[in-house]
Design an enzyme around this catalytic site. Structure first.
Site, PDB file in Angstrom:
ATOM      1  N   HIS A 122      43.670  -3.638 -64.813  1.00 55.44           N
ATOM      2  CA  HIS A 122      44.080  -2.783 -63.384  1.00 55.44           C
ATOM      3  C   HIS A 122      44.218  -4.314 -62.812  1.00 55.44           C
ATOM      4  CE1 HIS A 122      44.032  -1.322 -59.798  1.00 55.44           C
ATOM      5  NE2 HIS A 122      45.322  -0.808 -60.050  1.00 55.44           N
ATOM      6  N   SER A 136      41.468   9.397 -65.798  1.00 52.50           N
ATOM      7  CA  SER A 136      42.303   8.626 -65.586  1.00 52.50           C
ATOM      8  C   SER A 136      43.673   9.424 -66.461  1.00 52.50           C
ATOM      9  CB  SER A 136      42.418   6.882 -66.453  1.00 52.50           C
ATOM     10  OG  SER A 136      41.561   6.068 -65.668  1.00 52.50           O
ATOM     11  N   ASN A 141      53.777  -2.019 -57.911  1.00 49.30           N
ATOM     12  CA  ASN A 141      53.802  -2.943 -56.732  1.00 49.30           C
ATOM     13  C   ASN A 141      55.495  -3.892 -56.916  1.00 49.30           C
ATOM     14  OD1 ASN A 141      51.822  -1.588 -55.745  1.00 49.30           O
ATOM     15  ND2 ASN A 141      50.828  -3.616 -55.307  1.00 49.30           N
ATOM     16  N   PRO A 154      45.133   5.273 -63.398  1.00 47.52           N
ATOM     17  CA  PRO A 154      44.417   5.392 -63.374  1.00 47.52           C
ATOM     18  C   PRO A 154      43.066   5.922 -62.391  1.00 47.52           C
ATOM     19  CG  PRO A 154      45.478   2.969 -62.247  1.00 47.52           C
ATOM     20  CD  PRO A 154      46.194   4.021 -63.236  1.00 47.52           C
ATOM     21  N   GLY A 155      42.688   6.529 -62.442  1.00 39.86           N
ATOM     22  CA  GLY A 155      41.290   7.051 -61.827  1.00 39.86           C
ATOM     23  C   GLY A 155      40.815   5.345 -60.837  1.00 39.86           C
ATOM     24  N   HIS A 163      51.088   6.785 -58.842  1.00 39.66           N
ATOM     25  CA  HIS A 163      50.328   5.119 -58.858  1.00 39.66           C
ATOM     26  C   HIS A 163      48.513   5.430 -59.857  1.00 39.66           C
ATOM     27  CE1 HIS A 163      48.541   4.141 -55.781  1.00 39.66           C
ATOM     28  NE2 HIS A 163      48.355   2.870 -56.607  1.00 39.66           N
ATOM     29  N   GLY A 164      48.256   6.470 -58.862  1.00 36.04           N
ATOM     30  CA  GLY A 164      46.637   6.888 -59.147  1.00 36.04           C
ATOM     31  C   GLY A 164      46.133   7.628 -58.433  1.00 36.04           C
ATOM     32  N   CYS A 168      51.011  -5.200 -59.090  1.00 31.02           N
ATOM     33  CA  CYS A 168      49.985  -5.246 -59.332  1.00 31.02           C
ATOM     34  C   CYS A 168      50.364  -4.191 -60.741  1.00 31.02           C
ATOM     35  CB  CYS A 168      49.548  -5.120 -58.524  1.00 31.02           C
ATOM     36  SG  CYS A 168      47.601  -3.912 -58.155  1.00 31.02           S
TER      37      CYS A 168
END
Lengths: 136, 483
Positions: B237, B387, B332, B380-381, B406-407, B101
């Site tokens: 995403h 983001s 991931n 990314p937000g 990662h976010g 991902c």
């Protein structure tokens, strides 16, 4: 409503967790399936009923739960089918499953996988209970 | 249960759970977090899961936890663990079901002002061209042989079929192709699920988002990446779809037996693992790499549809509707990398689950143009919030196995989000803020509401303050497509 069998959602930050209880193992499997479909927001099409049969060999009750629900997820993705009636029989380490349902008309959310996370089938006064975490 | 008092403060952004916390820990847990985010994290079981992860055989250094941490299933989201190669273990659950991902960022020369009148139309075209939603197939139907080629070639498969440019492939982690992928270790069931889903977004937290480059923090890096204030950018995403989910499910099942065979004791069955040099470990590595390559190709095909949508809607209305690739990165993944551990450079398998590789300047494996600035990191937000684009640093190489966040990371459960947020209300509010929303499911939209996530700016301030990434640009959403 059957007081001795059911499911409810448990708070989980990122994924979905279900608490499932039933008088015996095969009812626990069927309730877990109903819970999984309920969380996914699945609605069956008004179409002729379909039947599928499969067999599973399992090492323990937790593995059986994961395998059984994973089998249903595969039918969902491969044939777009979901089921609402179950005839299940356990004989030693084997499960014979006969399930009835219909094509999926609508599905709100996707279950990626059934996990083993903290899964433990426990004996209760009413029979059996388990918590199942789904990756979504 | 882990309490704040169990953590030793190393600095304002770094804390440690010592190995002595629990008898079965093989290494300490190092947590990159501010005090405020730590207090938020204590509401769930992220740190307990990190302690469980610290029991895996063959671990080196620390188990690391990023500030966007949240409770997962077995291994925490935001977790990083390095195991000695080849005799340490690999754990499918520490990589996740959605193998590779990740996020792809495309930049443009399109100004927000010139595109503004057409953003609604653009959102609709993106939604139409890029199949999304639960179990949705795409425009491509691959034969089994073609799928096997894709598994081995990754983004290069897409390049050969006209879905990619050389620059796209070069600006993808590992050139979009993990070596050692072997489809013979992938089940028929996984192949069956994967064949119709190449070029699809899926559902859940996956999205395509058009952003405005709001502010540049590192002009040199932004220039190399082709990001300019006031211009549009786009994020994709998603991951390896049903193919990756099935690969992980298959091996979590297989490894239930492997842990018994290798005498591995674990506190959670979802952490099952096998030595990388065992037949089970080698088979999983080969299959996991197939899924990683599937995800690279998937995002590449989606990028192709995205470019078509931009051309269709903006082609005759703006000076240049083209989109160039900034980078594509997994969050991931399990990768064999060389890192400095206790003064020696050794090969390890870095498990990153909800964590991004963040190689610093000068490291091998980066495209030539990024060698000087470091590897782009895409954070990314949640829809409706910012983001970030970051770069890896020497600090990330020395202290976090070349990894960072990662976010935003979830903070509210899905069930609570469903109960407290009404999808249609949320859509109207976001549209009122000027964000065009196209979503397949209002219930799914509610679960992914901004209020269900941590403050992404605080997460980025933490990794930046800790020195394991450096800010390049802040992006804000103007159109979001969700499955």
């Amino acid at each position: 409503m059957d007081q001795h069998a059911g499911f409810r959602e448990v708070e989980h930050t990122a994924d979905w967790e279900l608490h499932v209880w039933a008088a015996d193992l095969v009812t626990l499997l069927a309730q877990a399936a109903r819970g999984m479909y309920a969380l996914s927001g699945i609605r069956l099409a008004e179409a002729p009923r379909l039947e599928r049969r499969f067999k599973l060999v399992f090492a323990d009750r937790e593995s059986l739960l994961v395998d059984f629900l994973s089998e249903l997820l595969f039918y969902g993705e491969d044939e777009h089918l979901a089921f609402d009636a179950y005839q299940l029989a356990v004989d030693g380490a084997r499960l014979k499953a006969q399930v009835w349902g219909a094509p999926i008309e609508d599905q709100a959310k996707e279950v990626k996988a059934v996990t083993y996370h903290r899964m433990k089938v426990t004996e209760t006064e009413g029979g059996l209970a388990v918590n199942i975490v789904f990756d979504v | 249960m882990v309490a704040v008092s169990d953590l030793k403060k190393i600095s304002d952004y770094e804390w440690e759970i010592p190995k002595t916390f629990r008898g079965d820990m093989r290494v300490p847990v190092r947590v990159f977090v501010s005090e405020r985010l730590l207090n938020e994290a204590m509401r769930d079981k992220s740190l307990e899961q990190a302690v469980n992860a610290a029991t895996l055989p063959g671990l080196v250094g620390h188990v690391l936890v990023m500030p966007d941490m949240h409770q997962g299933y077995g291994f925490p989201i935001g977790g990083v663990a390095a195991t000695r190669y080849p005799d340490g273990v690999i754990s499918p659950g520490a990589i996740g079901y959605d193998i590779n991902c990740g996020v792809r960022l495309l930049g443009s020369q399109i100004t927000f002002e010139e595109a503004r009148p057409y953003l609604g139309e653009l959102a609709t075209a993106l939604d139409r061209k890029c199949p999304s939603g639960v179990g949705k197939g795409g425009q491509l139907r691959l034969s089994e042989r073609e799928l096997e080629r894709l598994c081995v070639e990754g983004s290069r498969w897409a390049l050969k079929r006209g879905y990619a440019s050389e620059a796209d492939v070069r600006r993808t982690e590992e050139g979009g192709q993990l070596k050692g992928a072997d489809p013979s270790h992938v089940s028929e069931r996984a192949k069956k699920r994967g064949r119709p889903q190449v070029g699809t977004l899926g559902a859940g937290n996956h999205f395509i988002e058009v952003d405005l480059v709001e502010k540049i923090y590192h002009p040199q890096a932004a220039q190399v990446m082709g990001l300019e204030e006031g211009k549009l950018a786009l994020q994709i995403h998603c991951g390896s779809r049903g193919f990756g989910h099935q690969v992980c499910s298959d091996y979590v099942r297989t490894f239930q037996g492997a842990v018994k065979r290798y005498g591995i004791q674990l506190p959670d069955r979802e952490l099952v693992c096998a030595p990388m040099d065992s037949p089970e470990g080698e088979a999983y590595l080969a299959a996991m790499r197939c899924a990683a390559n599937y995800a690279f190709a998937n995002r590449q095909v989606l990028a192709h549809w995205v470019r078509e949508a931009f051309e269709e809607v903006l082609g005759r209305r703006v000076r240049s509707a083209g989109l160039h690739q900034v980078y594509d990165i997994a969050h991931n993944m399990g990768k064999i990398e060389t890192h400095q551990v206790e003064g020696k450079r050794i090969q390890v398998c870095v498990h990153r689950k909800g964590a991004t590789r963040a190689f610093g300047p000068g490291y091998e494996g980066l495209p030539e143009e990024y060698r000087e600035i470091g590897q782009p990191v895409l954070v990314p937000g949640s829809m409706g919030t910012a983001s970030w684009v970051l770069v890896g640093t020497e600090g990330s190489m020395q202290r976090s196995f070349g990894s960072t966040c990662h976010g935003a990371g979830r903070t509210m459960s899905r069930s609570k989000a469903k109960k407290t947020i009404w999808g249609e209300d949320l859509r109207k509010r976001l549209e009122g803020d000027g964000i065009h929303i196209r979503a397949g499911s209002m219930a799914g939209l509610a679960e992914e509401a901004p209020a269900a996530y941590k403050d992404v700016d605080s997460v980025v301030d933490t990794v930046s303050g800790a020195g394991i990434a450096k800010k390049v640009a802040r992006l804000t959403p103007v159109a979001v497509v969700k499955g």
